[in-house]
Design an enzyme around this catalytic site. Structure first.
Site, PDB file in Angstrom:
ATOM      1  N   TRP A 103     -23.138   2.594  -4.200  1.00  0.00           N
ATOM      2  CA  TRP A 103     -23.741   2.571  -2.866  1.00  0.00           C
ATOM      3  C   TRP A 103     -23.471   1.240  -2.188  1.00  0.00           C
ATOM      4  O   TRP A 103     -23.245   1.174  -0.976  1.00  0.00           O
ATOM      5  CB  TRP A 103     -25.234   2.882  -2.921  1.00  0.00           C
ATOM      6  CG  TRP A 103     -25.484   4.326  -3.236  1.00  0.00           C
ATOM      7  CD1 TRP A 103     -26.091   4.843  -4.350  1.00  0.00           C
ATOM      8  CD2 TRP A 103     -25.103   5.458  -2.433  1.00  0.00           C
ATOM      9  NE1 TRP A 103     -26.104   6.208  -4.281  1.00  0.00           N
ATOM     10  CE2 TRP A 103     -25.514   6.619  -3.128  1.00  0.00           C
ATOM     11  CE3 TRP A 103     -24.454   5.599  -1.205  1.00  0.00           C
ATOM     12  CZ2 TRP A 103     -25.302   7.908  -2.631  1.00  0.00           C
ATOM     13  CZ3 TRP A 103     -24.241   6.886  -0.707  1.00  0.00           C
ATOM     14  CH2 TRP A 103     -24.661   8.017  -1.410  1.00  0.00           C
ATOM     15  N   ASP A 172     -31.240  -2.401   0.029  1.00  0.00           N
ATOM     16  CA  ASP A 172     -31.237  -0.933   0.008  1.00  0.00           C
ATOM     17  C   ASP A 172     -32.175  -0.494  -1.116  1.00  0.00           C
ATOM     18  O   ASP A 172     -31.870  -0.670  -2.290  1.00  0.00           O
ATOM     19  CB  ASP A 172     -29.800  -0.442  -0.252  1.00  0.00           C
ATOM     20  CG  ASP A 172     -29.703   1.085  -0.375  1.00  0.00           C
ATOM     21  OD1 ASP A 172     -30.747   1.766  -0.287  1.00  0.00           O
ATOM     22  OD2 ASP A 172     -28.570   1.577  -0.554  1.00  0.00           O
ATOM     23  N   LYS A 196     -35.464  10.484  -1.761  1.00  0.00           N
ATOM     24  CA  LYS A 196     -35.684  10.242  -3.191  1.00  0.00           C
ATOM     25  C   LYS A 196     -37.171  10.072  -3.491  1.00  0.00           C
ATOM     26  O   LYS A 196     -37.708  10.779  -4.323  1.00  0.00           O
ATOM     27  CB  LYS A 196     -34.908   9.017  -3.660  1.00  0.00           C
ATOM     28  CG  LYS A 196     -33.447   9.320  -3.976  1.00  0.00           C
ATOM     29  CD  LYS A 196     -32.484   8.885  -2.936  1.00  0.00           C
ATOM     30  CE  LYS A 196     -31.071   9.340  -3.241  1.00  0.00           C
ATOM     31  NZ  LYS A 196     -30.082   8.574  -2.510  1.00  0.00           N
TER      32      LYS A 196
HETATM   33  C1  LIG Z   1     -28.941   8.181  -1.922  1.00  0.00           C
HETATM   34  C2  LIG Z   1     -28.633   6.760  -1.674  1.00  0.00           C
HETATM   35  C3  LIG Z   1     -27.991   6.334  -0.496  1.00  0.00           C
HETATM   36  C4  LIG Z   1     -27.455   7.300   0.538  1.00  0.00           C
HETATM   37  O1  LIG Z   1     -28.440   7.907   1.241  1.00  0.00           O
HETATM   38  P1  LIG Z   1     -28.097   8.880   2.482  1.00  0.00           P
HETATM   39  O2  LIG Z   1     -29.453   9.093   3.063  1.00  0.00           O
HETATM   40  O3  LIG Z   1     -27.492  10.113   1.901  1.00  0.00           O
HETATM   41  O4  LIG Z   1     -27.176   8.189   3.393  1.00  0.00           O
HETATM   42  C5  LIG Z   1     -27.797   4.986  -0.318  1.00  0.00           C
HETATM   43  N1  LIG Z   1     -28.216   4.087  -1.223  1.00  0.00           N
HETATM   44  C6  LIG Z   1     -28.817   4.463  -2.370  1.00  0.00           C
HETATM   45  C7  LIG Z   1     -29.255   3.433  -3.348  1.00  0.00           C
HETATM   46  C8  LIG Z   1     -29.054   5.815  -2.625  1.00  0.00           C
HETATM   47  O5  LIG Z   1     -29.659   6.182  -3.766  1.00  0.00           O
END
Ligand SMILES: *Cc1c(COP(=O)(O)O)cnc(C)c1O
Length: 361
Positions: A103, A172, A196
């Site tokens: 990511w 993030d 999540k």
């Molecule tokens: C799932 C995830 C993303 C991407 O998320 P989207 O909403 O699909 O853009 C980015 N960073 C991490 C750490 C993730 O687990």
């Protein structure tokens, strides 16, 4: 019985049953309004109260200081990879990045379109199967911001502590937001896609220090400016109303569980149950060093990386209602995502299944 499976999906992922039931009860007539949340004007009194409550509850459970704005945006965590450098990048200054997984690599690709990127630490040489060492980093003197990811969903690693940086620290937290107690003031921007730990996909939470809002140049597209979303209480355009409503229910659920202290304790217990089962069984192993392991995404393999047997494991687990145990397509192996809403009973069922599976081999 509701015939629900034990869903170990990495995202979108399992939600607390009680909030799904609440949403179901409210679905066609929200609290006597005669309307579904999906049918309400985003500027109606009803929806404003839903939005305001969601923000207030989030501020309370995460202890978010008043000098931070809370935004409910769209575009997923991935749009943040672009919005961040557009809003926070500064002419001639690099973005320092701690690279701990896929990511972050995706974020680097987007940040590079706007700014110079300085990778100050990386575990790519170790295939991201451990975290980069934070103790030896030297940051740029003039970085516009520092970027990292707290929990690496695909590899199953999670930072337990964060660096002190002069430049604003942007994290993030898509896959571990609200899973533990953190001091919000240690960060300048926290962002997360909802799917999540918070609710359905389609909402992205951004928690940003207000003094950063003015950095964005006016020429940037309005929809990509944090400042414009902040000035409009995330109602500059039609927000993802149903997702915000669901997020609000999750925030209330967290408060009912006893807040983040209780959630964190429960998450530690859940993760220990599964890691202990992996460690104590010679058929399985965890490729991640103990100190780097994630409490959210538990990555494991069958000894010798026997892919055929892993496939059998996934199929037989599925047959008994244990679903989505396949590792990410880029790394293979097995993965159980055990976010806040994953009941410990499901993890116990997985542990029991692992034992009986191993006995048969
Ligand atoms: C799932 C995830 C993303 C991407 O998320 P989207 O909403 O699909 O853009 C980015 N960073 C991490 C750490 C993730 O687990």
């Amino acid at each position: 019985m509701n015939n629900r499976v034990a869903n170990f999906s990495a995202g979108p992922s399992t939600l607390p049953l009680s909030i799904l039931e609440k949403a179901q009860a409210d679905l066609i007539n929200w609290q006597g309004s005669g309307m579904s949340v999906m049918e309400m004007s985003h500027r109606s009194k009803e929806f404003m109260s839903i939005r305001d409550n969601a923000e207030a509850t989030l501020r309370k459970i995460a202890n978010i200081p008043d000098d931070y704005a809370v935004l409910f945006l769209q575009g997923g965590a991935s749009l943040q990879f672009s919005m961040l450098p557009i809003n926070l990048g500064q002419e001639g200054k690099p973005v320092d990045v701690i690279n701990s997984g896929s990511w972050t690599k995706k974020a680097i690709k987007e940040i590079k379109k706007e700014s110079e990127v300085n990778i100050v630490a990386s575990s790519e040489e170790d295939n991201f199967l451990k975290l980069p060492d934070l103790s030896t980093i030297s940051f740029s003197d003039n970085a516009s911001f520092t970027y990292m990811c707290s929990n690496n969903t695909i590899f199953g690693t999670q930072f337990k502590s964060f660096p002190k940086t002069n430049a604003p620290l942007v994290v993030d937290m898509s896959s571990d937001i609200l899973s533990r107690q953190l001091n919000i003031s240690d960060f300048d921007v926290i962002f997360a896609g909802a799917q999540k730990n918070i609710g359905p996909s389609g909402v992205t939470i951004v928690i940003i220090k207000k003094d950063l809002l003015d950095r964005c140049p006016d020429r940037a597209p309005s929809m990509l400016q944090y400042k414009i979303h902040a000035e409009n209480d995330s109602l500059y355009n039609t927000p993802p109303t149903f997702g915000i409503y669901m997020a609000g229910l999750t925030f209330e659920w967290i408060a009912e569980q006893g807040g983040l202290a209780a959630i964190e304790a429960q998450n530690k217990k859940k993760a220990a149950l599964l890691y202990d089962a992996i460690e104590s069984n010679p058929l399985f192993y965890c490729p991640i060093p103990k100190e780097d392991r994630s409490d959210m995404n538990v990555v494991f393999r069958i000894e010798g990386d026997r892919e055929e047997l892993e496939k059998t494991f996934i199929e037989e687990a599925k047959a008994v209602g244990l679903r989505e145990l396949k590792g990410h397509r880029s790394v293979g192996g097995l993965r159980a995502s055990i976010y806040n809403a994953q009941p410990i009973e499901n993890i116990q069922a997985l542990v029991d299944f692992m034992q009986s599976f191993a006995q048969k081999q």
